[in-house]
Design an enzyme around this catalytic site. Structure first.
Site, PDB file in Angstrom:
ATOM      1  N   GLU A 155       0.848  -1.195   0.000  1.00 59.18           N
ATOM      2  CA  GLU A 155       0.000   0.000   0.000  1.00 59.18           C
ATOM      3  C   GLU A 155       0.878   1.237   0.000  1.00 59.18           C
ATOM      4  O   GLU A 155       1.958   1.246   0.575  1.00 59.18           O
ATOM      5  CB  GLU A 155      -0.914  -0.018   1.230  1.00 59.18           C
ATOM      6  CG  GLU A 155      -1.983  -1.073   1.107  1.00 59.18           C
ATOM      7  CD  GLU A 155      -2.860  -1.188   2.339  1.00 59.18           C
ATOM      8  OE1 GLU A 155      -3.005  -0.206   3.080  1.00 59.18           O
ATOM      9  OE2 GLU A 155      -3.398  -2.278   2.561  1.00 59.18           O
ATOM     10  N   LEU A 250      15.754  -2.247   6.481  1.00 62.76           N
ATOM     11  CA  LEU A 250      16.690  -2.096   7.597  1.00 62.76           C
ATOM     12  C   LEU A 250      16.496  -0.727   8.241  1.00 62.76           C
ATOM     13  O   LEU A 250      17.453  -0.111   8.681  1.00 62.76           O
ATOM     14  CB  LEU A 250      18.138  -2.250   7.103  1.00 62.76           C
ATOM     15  CG  LEU A 250      18.597  -3.673   6.777  1.00 62.76           C
ATOM     16  CD1 LEU A 250      20.051  -3.680   6.343  1.00 62.76           C
ATOM     17  CD2 LEU A 250      18.413  -4.613   7.980  1.00 62.76           C
ATOM     18  N   GLY A 253      12.530   1.468  13.709  1.00 65.28           N
ATOM     19  CA  GLY A 253      11.354   2.285  13.989  1.00 65.28           C
ATOM     20  C   GLY A 253      10.534   1.683  15.114  1.00 65.28           C
ATOM     21  O   GLY A 253      11.050   0.905  15.927  1.00 65.28           O
ATOM     22  N   CYS A 260      -1.337  -6.595   6.322  1.00 63.75           N
ATOM     23  CA  CYS A 260      -0.730  -7.869   5.914  1.00 63.75           C
ATOM     24  C   CYS A 260       0.204  -8.478   6.948  1.00 63.75           C
ATOM     25  O   CYS A 260      -0.027  -9.587   7.414  1.00 63.75           O
ATOM     26  CB  CYS A 260       0.006  -7.688   4.587  1.00 63.75           C
ATOM     27  SG  CYS A 260      -1.122  -7.418   3.221  1.00 63.75           S
ATOM     28  N   LYS A 320       1.431   3.299   7.553  1.00 67.10           N
ATOM     29  CA  LYS A 320       2.586   3.754   6.773  1.00 67.10           C
ATOM     30  C   LYS A 320       2.148   4.970   5.975  1.00 67.10           C
ATOM     31  O   LYS A 320       0.941   5.228   5.869  1.00 67.10           O
ATOM     32  CB  LYS A 320       3.102   2.642   5.858  1.00 67.10           C
ATOM     33  CG  LYS A 320       2.084   2.204   4.813  1.00 67.10           C
ATOM     34  CD  LYS A 320       2.567   1.015   4.047  1.00 67.10           C
ATOM     35  CE  LYS A 320       3.628   1.403   3.051  1.00 67.10           C
ATOM     36  NZ  LYS A 320       3.900   0.351   2.068  1.00 67.10           N
TER      37      LYS A 320
END
Ligand SMILES: NC(=O)c1ccc[n+]([C@@H]2O[C@H](COP(=O)([O-])OP(=O)(O)OC[C@H]3O[C@@H](n4cnc5c(N)ncnc54)[C@H](O)[C@@H]3O)[C@@H](O)[C@H]2O)c1
Length: 447
Positions: A155, A250, A253, A260, A320
């Site tokens: 997405e 990598l 966060g 998903c 995101k």
């Protein structure tokens, strides 16, 4: 090939995968009919509105209006020789994938007049193809072929991911069906991986699990960096340049979320354990992610003490950037934890609307509004808007200038120079910044 020669395509499910698949195949010249079971969704699409935020989909739908039909009627899809199943496969209480919508498609499928192929794009457990094949045969639909063709789009970049895939995976029970599906992707000029159906199903689950493993790995490295004085950004760069490892996934966060990874990770773990295998590594990967989401609370407490009565601004809510998808977003866990600690939570996101999910949170229209009166701000989603964080205005508006950068989006030095107490993920304070000039180490020029 002319439009007439391209087979018509049917799609079950007008969600992220179904709509993007349909719009992209229309762009490639196919007539496409997309079916959903939610009348409002079909109504919206018929009137040209995309029911979610995904860059580029509006334009594709507009440009290919003539080639796209939206319907509630299963028979319209069944008229197509190739039918993609793109329905949701959320998790059940047991953690297994919920295949209710997949079975609804299989059970409702009318008898096609000619040979047709049911192509599974939904993410399903290994063994699903075998079960669907048996169910089709039991219904007398022996002339309906079956293919597994898992989808890897993400997405936020779904259209370009679909149009420029790293690979296309196709597994089918006959060579002819596999070829018919593979041919659809020829214009994309991507490697086609032919596999048996079970392996095609496993490729999707394994790829997702590997990506999650990389994220949890770098997050653990970040946590170790914090207690040892290293900087994960520098570490990730140095590690990622190794051609055997590569730089992707990598970025340290506050953990993954989304529609998903959480469900697919648990589904694979569950699939293994249902078959008698304890997938130890994947268990750890999932647990690390759960803990990572909660570490922000500790970072806030480090600077603010007890959070009861404190105000915290959450910047970004979508799981995101470039999507309004809130499914299993880390922001939801974080907001809930903060509310449970008695904090007041203010939140901003440019597109995601979490009002129905988070009771007790104050939703704000701008970053500045969100940080007004706050004791701390947390960058939760790496939206572009936050890359140019308004340090001066925010400092003036906040009660205390504490900034937890959950995505390592900002320059720590810039934040500190602007007067913020800055906490990233696995980022050490610059050692040079705190040392007196005389103690500055000499550059080492020889081994
Ligand atoms: N979202 C992603 O980034 C992504 C990427 C790769 C794979 N996948 C997988 O693709 C599948 C779909 O994901 P999504 O995010 O598009 O889901 P989604 O929830 O956004 O969309 C699913 C759609 O299917 C519809 N639907 C349910 N039953 C139906 C039926 N019987 N006939 C027609 N439509 C029906 C729902 O109403 C909904 O609109 C899932 O298995 C997911 O794991 C998703």
């Amino acid at each position: 090939m002319t439009t007439q020669e391209k087979p018509q395509i049917g799609i079950f499910g007008a969600g992220w995968v179904g709509l993007v698949t349909g719009a992209c195949f229309a762009e490639l010249g196919h007539q496409v009919v997309v079916r959903d079971v939610v009348p409002e969704r079909i109504e919206a699409l018929r009137s040209g509105r995309v029911p979610f935020h995904e860059p580029g989909v509006d334009e594709l739908l507009e440009r290919n209006r003539e080639r796209l039909t939206f319907t509630l009627d299963v028979a319209d899809v069944a008229a197509a020789p190739i039918m993609f199943v793109c329905v949701g496969t959320p998790r059940t209480y047991s953690g297994d994938a919920d295949l209710t919508a997949v079975w609804a498609v299989v059970d409702e499928l009318p008898q096609p007049d000619e040979h047709a192929i049911l192509v599974m794009k939904s993410t399903v457990p290994v063994g699903t193809g075998e079960k669907v094949r048996t169910a089709l045969d039991a219904r007398g639909l022996t002339h309906v072929g079956y293919a597994a063709n898992p989808e890897f789009l993400a997405e936020g970049s779904a259209v370009s991911d679909f149009m420029k895939p790293d690979r296309v995976v196709v597994g089918a029970y006959t060579e002819a069906d596999a070829e018919a599906v593979a041919v659809l992707y020829e214009p994309l000029d991507a490697p086609i991986v032919r596999a048996d159906v079970a392996s095609a199903e496993m490729i999707k689950l394994a790829a997702n699990a590997f990506l999650m493993t990389r994220i949890s790995f770098i997050n653990e490295i970040a946590n170790v960096c914090e207690v040892t004085g290293a900087d994960v950004e520098q570490v990730a760069e140095g590690v990622g340049l190794d051609h055997r490892l590569g730089p992707h996934f990598l970025r340290a966060g506050i953990g993954w979320g989304g529609s998903c990874f959480p469900k697919d990770g648990v589904a694979l773990k569950q699939l293994a354990s249902n078959s008698g295998y304890h997938f130890q590594l994947l268990n750890a990967v999932i647990e690390v992610n759960e803990l990572q989401k909660r570490r922000v609370v500790g970072k806030l407490e480090k600077h603010l003490g007890k959070l009861g009565g404190k105000t915290v601004a959450l910047l970004g809510l979508a799981f995101k950037p470039n999507t309004d998808d809130l499914r299993e977003a880390p922001s939801l866990v974080l907001a809930s934890r903060l509310l449970a600690e008695g904090a007041d939570v203010r939140a901003w996101d440019p597109v995601a609307d979490a009002r129905h999910l988070l009771q007790g949170v104050t939703f704000c229209d701008s970053v500045l509004d969100a940080v007004s009166g706050a004791d701390a701000a947390v960058i939760v989603t790496e939206w572009d808007e936050l890359k140019s964080f308004p340090f001066d205005d925010a400092k003036g508006a906040m009660r205390t200038a504490v900034l937890v950068d959950g995505r390592n989006l900002l320059d720590p030095e810039q934040a500190r120079e602007a007067g913020f107490v800055y906490e990233g993920i696995g980022r050490a304070a610059s050692p040079l910044a705190s040392l007196p000039e005389t103690e500055e180490p000499e550059l080492q020029t020889e081994a």
